[in-house]
Design a protein around this motif. Sequence first.
Motif, PDB file in Angstrom:
ATOM      1  N   ASN A  49       0.791  -1.196   0.050  1.00 29.40           N
ATOM      2  CA  ASN A  49       0.032   0.092   0.156  1.00 29.40           C
ATOM      3  C   ASN A  49       0.837   1.271   0.052  1.00 29.40           C
ATOM      4  OD1 ASN A  49       1.098   0.371   2.459  1.00 29.40           O
ATOM      5  ND2 ASN A  49      -0.985  -0.228   3.681  1.00 29.40           N
ATOM      6  N   TYR A  50       0.246   2.479   0.124  1.00 29.71           N
ATOM      7  CA  TYR A  50       1.074   3.512   0.135  1.00 29.71           C
ATOM      8  C   TYR A  50       1.932   4.116   1.291  1.00 29.71           C
ATOM      9  CZ  TYR A  50      -1.767   5.606  -3.573  1.00 29.71           C
ATOM     10  OH  TYR A  50      -2.325   5.964  -4.701  1.00 29.71           O
ATOM     11  N   VAL A  51       2.285   3.022   2.124  1.00 29.50           N
ATOM     12  CA  VAL A  51       3.077   3.018   3.213  1.00 29.50           C
ATOM     13  C   VAL A  51       4.020   1.669   3.222  1.00 29.50           C
ATOM     14  CG1 VAL A  51       2.092   4.829   4.759  1.00 29.50           C
ATOM     15  CG2 VAL A  51       1.592   2.285   5.240  1.00 29.50           C
ATOM     16  N   GLN A  52       4.199   1.030   1.956  1.00 31.63           N
ATOM     17  CA  GLN A  52       4.817  -0.029   1.827  1.00 31.63           C
ATOM     18  C   GLN A  52       4.693  -1.223   2.418  1.00 31.63           C
ATOM     19  OE1 GLN A  52       5.958   0.814  -1.205  1.00 31.63           O
ATOM     20  NE2 GLN A  52       5.369   2.947  -0.872  1.00 31.63           N
ATOM     21  N   LYS A  53       3.458  -1.368   3.088  1.00 28.67           N
ATOM     22  CA  LYS A  53       3.013  -2.314   3.844  1.00 28.67           C
ATOM     23  C   LYS A  53       1.913  -3.343   3.008  1.00 28.67           C
ATOM     24  CE  LYS A  53       4.117  -0.618   8.275  1.00 28.67           C
ATOM     25  NZ  LYS A  53       3.639   0.582   8.933  1.00 28.67           N
ATOM     26  N   TRP A  82       4.346  10.245   6.907  1.00 28.79           N
ATOM     27  CA  TRP A  82       3.815  10.404   8.052  1.00 28.79           C
ATOM     28  C   TRP A  82       4.668  11.692   8.851  1.00 28.79           C
ATOM     29  CZ3 TRP A  82       4.429   6.633  12.680  1.00 28.79           C
ATOM     30  CH2 TRP A  82       3.765   7.067  13.846  1.00 28.79           C
ATOM     31  N   SER A  83       3.922  12.806   8.562  1.00 28.18           N
ATOM     32  CA  SER A  83       4.539  13.988   9.271  1.00 28.18           C
ATOM     33  C   SER A  83       3.915  14.210  10.632  1.00 28.18           C
ATOM     34  CB  SER A  83       4.234  15.074   8.286  1.00 28.18           C
ATOM     35  OG  SER A  83       4.182  16.478   9.016  1.00 28.18           O
ATOM     36  N   PRO A  92      -0.809   7.675   8.816  1.00 27.33           N
ATOM     37  CA  PRO A  92      -1.758   7.774   7.776  1.00 27.33           C
ATOM     38  C   PRO A  92      -1.192   6.598   7.092  1.00 27.33           C
ATOM     39  CG  PRO A  92      -0.013   9.498   7.325  1.00 27.33           C
ATOM     40  CD  PRO A  92       0.306   9.198   9.018  1.00 27.33           C
ATOM     41  N   THR A  93      -2.133   5.746   6.718  1.00 29.81           N
ATOM     42  CA  THR A  93      -1.822   4.547   5.418  1.00 29.81           C
ATOM     43  C   THR A  93      -2.071   4.883   4.071  1.00 29.81           C
ATOM     44  OG1 THR A  93      -3.744   3.285   6.213  1.00 29.81           O
ATOM     45  CG2 THR A  93      -1.636   3.039   7.347  1.00 29.81           C
ATOM     46  N   TYR A  94      -3.298   5.870   3.903  1.00 28.94           N
ATOM     47  CA  TYR A  94      -3.634   6.198   2.428  1.00 28.94           C
ATOM     48  C   TYR A  94      -3.535   7.849   2.150  1.00 28.94           C
ATOM     49  CZ  TYR A  94      -7.186   5.421  -1.209  1.00 28.94           C
ATOM     50  OH  TYR A  94      -7.902   5.529  -2.300  1.00 28.94           O
ATOM     51  N   TYR A  95      -3.905   8.139   1.096  1.00 31.60           N
ATOM     52  CA  TYR A  95      -3.407   9.397   0.741  1.00 31.60           C
ATOM     53  C   TYR A  95      -4.350  10.491   0.915  1.00 31.60           C
ATOM     54  CZ  TYR A  95      -6.163   8.163  -3.549  1.00 31.60           C
ATOM     55  OH  TYR A  95      -7.124   7.652  -4.290  1.00 31.60           O
ATOM     56  N   LEU A  96      -5.400   9.842   1.512  1.00 30.56           N
ATOM     57  CA  LEU A  96      -6.819  10.770   1.991  1.00 30.56           C
ATOM     58  C   LEU A  96      -6.598  11.192   3.525  1.00 30.56           C
ATOM     59  CD1 LEU A  96      -9.507   9.489  -0.394  1.00 30.56           C
ATOM     60  CD2 LEU A  96      -8.390  11.632  -0.501  1.00 30.56           C
ATOM     61  N   GLN A  97      -5.610  10.537   4.018  1.00 31.59           N
ATOM     62  CA  GLN A  97      -5.455  10.481   5.593  1.00 31.59           C
ATOM     63  C   GLN A  97      -4.520  11.460   6.177  1.00 31.59           C
ATOM     64  OE1 GLN A  97      -4.763   6.380   6.543  1.00 31.59           O
ATOM     65  NE2 GLN A  97      -6.898   5.733   6.313  1.00 31.59           N
ATOM     66  N   SER A  98      -4.068  12.379   5.137  1.00 29.90           N
ATOM     67  CA  SER A  98      -2.834  13.282   5.551  1.00 29.90           C
ATOM     68  C   SER A  98      -2.721  14.366   4.452  1.00 29.90           C
ATOM     69  CB  SER A  98      -1.857  12.828   6.059  1.00 29.90           C
ATOM     70  OG  SER A  98      -0.540  13.731   6.272  1.00 29.90           O
ATOM     71  N   ASP A  99      -2.621  15.522   4.872  1.00 31.52           N
ATOM     72  CA  ASP A  99      -2.129  16.710   4.064  1.00 31.52           C
ATOM     73  C   ASP A  99      -0.722  16.494   3.638  1.00 31.52           C
ATOM     74  OD1 ASP A  99      -3.974  18.943   5.479  1.00 31.52           O
ATOM     75  OD2 ASP A  99      -4.573  17.611   4.405  1.00 31.52           O
ATOM     76  N   ALA A 100       0.115  15.555   4.430  1.00 32.33           N
ATOM     77  CA  ALA A 100       1.479  15.515   4.046  1.00 32.33           C
ATOM     78  C   ALA A 100       1.928  15.015   2.779  1.00 32.33           C
ATOM     79  CB  ALA A 100       2.266  14.800   5.244  1.00 32.33           C
TER      80      ALA A 100
END
Length: 375
Positions: A49-53, A82-83, A92-100
């Motif tokens: 996924n978006y955090v390589q897990k 993950w800022s 966050p594990t998905y692009y909608l879960q953080s503005d970073a």
Amino acid sequence: MSQHLNRSRAGYGRVLLPGVFLCVLSAEVSTAQLDDAYLFHDSHFHLTNYVQKGTDIRDYLAIMGDKIGRSTLFGIPLQQTWSHENSGDFAPTYYLQSDAPLYYYSFTDAYIAMAYRSLTPEQQQRLDPMITGFNPADMYGVDHIRRVLETFPGVFTGIGEFTIHKEFVSSKVAGEIASLADPALDRILDFAAEVGLVVILHSDIDMPFAKVNEEPVFLSQMKLLLRRHPKATIIWAHTGLGRVVHPVQVQAVAGSAERDANHLEIISGMIEDPTLRHVYFDISWDEVAKYAVSSPEVERRTAAAFNKYSDRFLFGTDNVAPQDQATQLRVFHMWDPVFARLTPAASRAIRKGNYERLFDAARQRVRAWEKANVK
Ligand SMILES: [Zn+2]
């Protein structure tokens, strides 16, 4: 073929000679029957996924089981930062879960290659690893692809899914914004054509929440790009649709020779265009399936297009790191109402035949290129 035997007849596969297999098989179940028992080949699958897990590759083979014959294998080449300043202890594990921001994560290719290499030859036969860890806005991006082929010969079949325009994502990517007119992208597609790599390209056909009666904003740029690379085998992911990138209904300009066209007709027009005969479309992602089964009328029209152009569409899930088979099969069954309207030949082509044709040809060409170019 042999892995079917291994799986269905644990412990047999590895000791018997091929000839003996066949006579054993013919007694009980023909190879074609075993192959045909599979529901589909997955032309669009993310192991991480978006955090390589993600899913352990052996667990994924177990999830494929006797339902999914073959599968592409790739990660996601973008890492969601993950800022702590941005989301504190919330990871966050998905692009909608953080503005970073998101940034390109090239190690995904080494991770995929090593996971693939840890399998038996029979298991490897079912998988087509794809290179994704390059920046398509970097003129050096193509060099990453060559380096991965040189470092991991015998592994990869294609490139992608990689992304140019993607709702909610492209604007979050750190650095230069990717574009369909970027010569960096042309270098990548030129190399793919030279080597024989299948290309899976994600690029939205339109902007989010577009006015439904206007020509999709990225359509003509996409056609120009595709026409610049007639020797590459290119799969346009999701037929260009997205979560909020809707199918359009374009009204013809009053007095012009053109007529109204909806999304299916735009895609059908591309399929009939001789300058685009190297272009295919995957129908992956549940956000796409939702449009196709939105009404009996749309189901009917979608099925008519699939029956007519059955050699140009590929089924895929676009699932990311599923944990069980039910989850992996859910999006496939969303299409049941459409597949129920297809001829057996069209259904098999979209579920499996086109995958076999495109990915088998690519495997051969890429291995030949490696033989000639990798010391
Ligand atoms: Zn995808």
